[in-house]
Design an enzyme around this catalytic site. Structure first.
Site, PDB file in Angstrom:
ATOM      1  N   GLY A 162     -21.014  18.036  16.144  1.00 10.04           N
ATOM      2  CA  GLY A 162     -20.259  19.271  15.944  1.00 10.04           C
ATOM      3  C   GLY A 162     -19.141  19.427  16.951  1.00 10.04           C
ATOM      4  N   HIS A 219      -7.333  11.886 -21.109  1.00  6.34           N
ATOM      5  CA  HIS A 219      -8.434  10.937 -21.303  1.00  6.34           C
ATOM      6  C   HIS A 219      -7.908   9.524 -21.119  1.00  6.34           C
ATOM      7  CE1 HIS A 219     -12.053   9.145 -22.944  1.00  6.34           C
ATOM      8  NE2 HIS A 219     -11.260   8.362 -23.676  1.00  6.34           N
TER       9      HIS A 219
END
Ligand code: FAD
Length: 463
Positions: free
Chosen positions: A268, A441
């Site tokens: 962190g 697509h």
């Protein structure tokens, strides 16, 4: 001659938050001074964060893709790794961007002062010999990696993310301490370059902020790539000549100490709010180093603002950028607020994990009535053609209104795809809006439309 500067706006820190605030303020006609301790602009993100890590992840991806091609009939052989060249490629990427920022500052007549700034009063900041008197200040001091008290200091085999990006060598056995985004991204790089990587995480899930299904798909894909120890913590590290001997405790802890060549500590980051004498300007900083602000990014002192990592989670560059813009706009007199419906998070791992808006976990905690629609990539033509069917796209809808509240994607390019879901959440789109949007697509993006189509409320008749 005095070096003293009088300015309308001083910005302290030139990371994504600071340079964005400075540029926006200058574009709005304000006179701006940007103070940065590093010799280059760009903060953690450009110098030792987002950008160099992505340059190395690009290298890792090409190596992995080349390896995968063997199963499609094309064999490249083992990669020859030249660390000096990889490093200079990464440095070139960083240099291009940080130099670009210097050019943009010049173009906008933003005065850049190099050095560490400390407040000396409510309208004064000292940087070396230079006293800056300002009307408004924006604190964008960022954050730095957290270190652990029981881990030896001054041993170059123990590194943080900045050390990992230096890519000094490729360790045989590497332990990543902390299974968050930064640890996993750096683990991806070192694994592709040849290290055997173990990951230890105290929580019972990698990337604890993400929904469990996302992480499960990531972990399943990587089951042979990493040794992952969940619900386990490191309790001791003994530095010996032949390696670092690590003792663990917890559910998946090895019984005996395990030897590693390198440890990456990625547990962190902590804010830098305590380091700039903010109290001398009357600005409150909490005990962890965070500075509290209101929705206009104002601190408790009306003419001093704070943005980016130093004001709290999520510590992400794009959050800092948007906060920087709002702070500059408010200073220029606009009635703007930082009030986003969603802030995207992306782990640029392989596969990528990306999410935005509300997660299922958060919806549950907040008692919200939500429904999800998930499209598995095993049914996506593009994913099949790319031999990467491990992913899925999940949309999270409000049960009553069918408006989208959040979404998550795991799979290749998930981070690139997430923007569409962010836009849908910000614009309050419902399932029908998304399902009726024609997606090209075959694309992976199509999976967002297809997930919406799978949601029951997406096909309605006209009243
Ligand atoms: P910072 O970027 O931390 O910049 C603050 C600057 O202020 C620093 O340059 C510092 O030198 C300077 N400074 C501090 N105090 C003073 C002072 N008193 N005087 C003068 N200068 C001062 N985020 C993402 O969104 N996407 C990613 O992919 C991503 N990857 C990351 C990878 C790594 C390895 C790391 C470490 C971080 C990553 N992050 C990522 C997080 C991101 O870097 C931070 O959220 C972001 O940089 C925060 O911006 P900031 O403007 O708040 O501060």
């Amino acid at each position: 001659m005095s070096n003293d500067i009088k300015t309308q706006v001083v910005v302290v820190g030139a990371g994504p938050g600071g340079y964005s605030a400075a540029f926006r303020a200058a574009d709005l006609g304000l006179e701006v001074t940007l103070v940065e301790a590093r010799s280059t602009l760009g903060g953690v993100c450009l110098n030792v964060g987002c950008i160099p890590s992505k340059a190395l992840l690009h290298v890792a991806k090409v190596i992995d893709d080349a390896r995968d091609m063997a199963s499609h009939g094309v064999t490249f052989g083992e990669p020859k790794i030249d660390l000096d060249k990889i490093r200079s490629w990464k440095d070139k990427v960083v240099g291009q961007l940080t130099n670009g920022l210097a050019g943009m500052s010049k173009m906008r007549k933003v005065k850049v002062v190099t050095g560490y700034g400390k407040f000396t009063g409510a309208n004064t900041l000292q940087v070396g010999d230079t006293k800056i008197t300002f009307e408004h200040a924006i604190i964008a001091a960022g954050s730095e990696p957290v270190s652990l008290p029981f881990i030896p200091k001054d041993d170059d085999r123990i590194i943080d993310s900045t050390g990992a990006l230096e890519l000094k060598d490729i360790p045989g056995e590497m332990l990543v301490l902390g299974g968050g985004i930064i640890g996993l991204e750096m683990g991806t790089v070192y694994r592709a370059l040849g290290s055997k990587v173990s990951v230890v995480e105290f929580a019972d899930q990698l990337v604890p902020a993400a929904d469990a299904d996302l992480v499960k798909a990531y972990t399943k894909y990587n089951k042979d790539n990493y040794n992952i120890m969940l619900s386990t913590k490191v309790v001791g590290v003994e530095a010996k000549k032949d390696g670092l001997y690590v003792t663990f405790e917890g559910k998946n802890a090895p019984e005996k100490a395990v030897r590693y060549d390198k440890i990456l500590v990625a547990v962190g980051r902590k804010p830098n709010g305590n380091l700039l004498d903010a109290a001398k300007a009357g600005v409150n900083v909490d005990e962890r180093g965070f500075i509290n602000v209101d929705k206009q990014l104002r601190t408790n002192v009306g003419h001093i603002y704070a943005i980016g990592d130093v004001i709290g989670q999520p510590m992400l560059a794009h959050k800092a950028v948007h906060e920087g813009h709002v702070a500059a706009e408010v200073i220029s007199g606009m009635k703007h607020y930082f009030d986003p419906r969603c802030i995207p998070s992306v782990a640029y791992t392989d596969p990528e994990m990306a999410w935005t808006g509300i997660t299922e976990k958060e919806a549950k905690e907040q008692g919200l009535k939500v429904e999800t629609a998930t499209f598995p990539w095993a049914a996506s033509g593009r994913a099949i053609a790319s031999a990467r069917t491990e992913g899925f796209t999940k949309l999270i809808f409000d049960k009553e209104t069918h408006r989208i509240l959040g979404g998550a994607i795991v799979g290749i390019n998930a981070g690139e795809m997430l923007g569409e879901i962010c836009l849908a959440v910000e614009m309050g789109a419902d399932a029908e809006d998304i399902a009726l949007t024609i997606h090209a697509h075959p694309t992976l993006n199509e999976s967002i439309g297809l997930a919406a189509e799978m949601y029951e409320g997406s096909i309605t008749d006209l009243p």
